[in-house]
Design a protein around this motif. Structure first.
Motif, PDB file in Angstrom:
ATOM      1  N   GLY A 173       1.054  -1.216  -0.296  1.00  0.00           N
ATOM      2  CA  GLY A 173       0.071  -0.228   0.061  1.00  0.00           C
ATOM      3  C   GLY A 173       0.754   1.327   0.256  1.00  0.00           C
ATOM      4  N   PHE A 174       1.670   1.046   0.411  1.00  0.00           N
ATOM      5  CA  PHE A 174       2.726   2.396  -0.349  1.00  0.00           C
ATOM      6  C   PHE A 174       3.709   2.452  -1.750  1.00  0.00           C
ATOM      7  N   ARG A 175       3.795   3.397  -1.819  1.00  0.00           N
ATOM      8  CA  ARG A 175       4.575   4.401  -3.140  1.00  0.00           C
ATOM      9  C   ARG A 175       6.186   5.265  -3.059  1.00  0.00           C
ATOM     10  N   LEU A 176       6.808   4.079  -4.001  1.00  0.00           N
ATOM     11  CA  LEU A 176       8.194   4.447  -3.660  1.00  0.00           C
ATOM     12  C   LEU A 176       8.752   5.863  -4.475  1.00  0.00           C
ATOM     13  N   CYS A 177       9.433   6.741  -4.650  1.00  0.00           N
ATOM     14  CA  CYS A 177       9.690   7.971  -5.427  1.00  0.00           C
ATOM     15  C   CYS A 177      11.187   8.338  -4.928  1.00  0.00           C
ATOM     16  N   VAL A 178      11.512   7.992  -5.902  1.00  0.00           N
ATOM     17  CA  VAL A 178      12.986   8.783  -6.366  1.00  0.00           C
ATOM     18  C   VAL A 178      13.806   9.966  -6.705  1.00  0.00           C
ATOM     19  N   ALA A 179      14.455  11.134  -5.413  1.00  0.00           N
ATOM     20  CA  ALA A 179      14.197  12.116  -5.984  1.00  0.00           C
ATOM     21  C   ALA A 179      15.601  12.860  -6.039  1.00  0.00           C
ATOM     22  N   PHE A 180      16.063  13.863  -6.884  1.00  0.00           N
ATOM     23  CA  PHE A 180      17.937  13.673  -7.354  1.00  0.00           C
ATOM     24  C   PHE A 180      17.199  15.462  -7.382  1.00  0.00           C
ATOM     25  N   GLU A 181      18.301  16.306  -7.446  1.00  0.00           N
ATOM     26  CA  GLU A 181      18.923  17.447  -7.500  1.00  0.00           C
ATOM     27  C   GLU A 181      19.368  17.525  -8.257  1.00  0.00           C
ATOM     28  N   ALA A 182      18.533  18.699  -9.395  1.00  0.00           N
ATOM     29  CA  ALA A 182      19.570  19.170 -10.110  1.00  0.00           C
ATOM     30  C   ALA A 182      20.881  19.223 -10.805  1.00  0.00           C
ATOM     31  N   SER A 183      21.563  20.253  -9.799  1.00  0.00           N
ATOM     32  CA  SER A 183      22.856  20.179 -10.100  1.00  0.00           C
ATOM     33  C   SER A 183      23.576  19.201  -9.837  1.00  0.00           C
ATOM     34  N   ASP A 184      23.086  18.689  -9.699  1.00  0.00           N
ATOM     35  CA  ASP A 184      24.324  17.189  -9.562  1.00  0.00           C
ATOM     36  C   ASP A 184      23.305  16.369 -10.425  1.00  0.00           C
ATOM     37  N   LEU A 185      23.054  16.268 -11.472  1.00  0.00           N
ATOM     38  CA  LEU A 185      23.521  15.875 -13.298  1.00  0.00           C
ATOM     39  C   LEU A 185      24.318  16.226 -13.157  1.00  0.00           C
ATOM     40  N   ALA A 186      25.553  17.396 -13.093  1.00  0.00           N
ATOM     41  CA  ALA A 186      26.463  17.102 -13.617  1.00  0.00           C
ATOM     42  C   ALA A 186      27.430  16.822 -13.615  1.00  0.00           C
ATOM     43  N   PHE A 187      27.192  15.406 -12.686  1.00  0.00           N
ATOM     44  CA  PHE A 187      28.270  14.514 -12.857  1.00  0.00           C
ATOM     45  C   PHE A 187      27.618  13.193 -13.005  1.00  0.00           C
ATOM     46  N   ILE A 188      26.430  13.461 -14.372  1.00  0.00           N
ATOM     47  CA  ILE A 188      26.360  12.463 -14.986  1.00  0.00           C
ATOM     48  C   ILE A 188      27.633  12.315 -16.923  1.00  0.00           C
ATOM     49  N   ARG A 189      27.383  11.089 -16.819  1.00  0.00           N
ATOM     50  CA  ARG A 189      28.800  11.006 -17.824  1.00  0.00           C
ATOM     51  C   ARG A 189      28.067  10.785 -19.537  1.00  0.00           C
ATOM     52  N   ASP A 190      26.633   9.912 -18.920  1.00  0.00           N
ATOM     53  CA  ASP A 190      26.379   9.059 -20.380  1.00  0.00           C
ATOM     54  C   ASP A 190      24.189   9.394 -20.309  1.00  0.00           C
ATOM     55  N   PHE A 191      24.597  10.545 -20.543  1.00  0.00           N
ATOM     56  CA  PHE A 191      22.589  11.223 -20.505  1.00  0.00           C
ATOM     57  C   PHE A 191      21.777  10.379 -21.349  1.00  0.00           C
TER      58      PHE A 191
END
Length: 263
Positions: free
Chosen positions: A131-149
């Motif tokens: 009966g629960f929903r799981l959500c994932v949250a991340f900072e937009a500024s941390d997308l700078a660490f993503i190498r393969d968009f």
């Protein structure tokens, strides 16, 4: 949700084999209360910690961060199962009913670890049964660490298809170099902002009126043009909370509340 001490029987509702990292990590997770515009308690926001300093070029670093996140993820889902079992047994469970949400804050690069995303999908399925929903949250500024968009975007769509709600925190201003961020923004269900993002300081003397007007305009665009659900996080005091009724938001959370829980 998680205040009560439950029986061993309840703990078995969801109890995958714990990793060595999970067994060692006994630090409490704080669930910050999330409210609807009307003030109803609808869920909790939990920070899983930061792995920003981990080198994702190192295999050992990837494995270590994945183990840590999976361990914390297992704790959250077991807690959901315990709460659901207590509720069915007629026990007291504060604030949570069917379709309550648990928002997990993490570093976005963790979603590129296949072992973790697979565990997240399984956990989401189990939490939904409880009966629960799981959500994932991340900072937009941390997308700078993503190498393969391209890969990251594919992961986001995969998670969305599997029922994992995705939230981008504090969306950045669009400019010529923000194309990748805008693509990710289109893939998420909701955005989360803070009083600071809006220019709302701790009191009236620190209120940035021009920034507030600019950001509220952006917020309106995210809602009406992009169809995003909006959450205001980390409200500190009554001055900041007074903006809730005038802002086009769906949910808000306090930096500290009597409804907060420990997992």
């Amino acid at each position: 949700m998680l205040r009560n001490n439950f029986s061993e029987q309840a703990a078995k509702a969801y109890n995958p084999s714990a990793s060595v990292t999970e067994k060692k990590d006994k630090r409490p997770l704080i669930g910050r209360s999330v409210y609807s515009r009307r003030g109803d308690l609808v869920g909790y926001s939990v920070e899983l910690g930061s792995v920003r300093n981990v080198s994702f070029a190192a295999i050992s670093g990837v494995a270590q961060s994945a183990d840590a996140y999976i361990g914390l993820l297992n704790r959250i889902v077991r807690a959901c199962a315990q709460s659901a079992l207590s509720s069915r047994a007629g026990g007291e469970v504060r604030g949570l009913g069917a379709e309550s949400s648990v928002i997990m804050g993490l570093q976005p690069q963790t979603l590129l670890i296949e072992r973790f995303t697979s565990a997240l999908i399984r956990a989401t399925e189990e939490a939904k049964r409880q009966g629960f929903r799981l959500c994932v949250a991340f900072e937009a500024s941390d997308l700078a660490f993503i190498r393969d968009f391209r890969e990251f975007r594919q992961v986001l769509y995969r998670l969305g298809d599997q029922g994992v709600d995705l939230i981008m925190r504090n969306p950045v201003l669009a400019d010529a170099g923000a194309d990748n961020v805008l693509v990710v923004q289109r893939a998420v269900l909701a955005v989360s902002i803070t009083p600071e993002w809006l220019g709302i300081g701790a009191d009236e003397d620190s209120f940035d009126h021009s920034r507030y007007l600019e950001q509220v305009t952006r917020l309106g665009s995210l809602i009406h043009e992009a169809g995003k659900t909006v959450m205001l996080e980390r409200v500190e005091n009554e001055w900041q909370e007074s903006f809730v009724s005038s802002l086009p938001i769906n949910y808000f959370s306090l930096r500290q509340s009597d409804d907060d829980v420990f997992i």
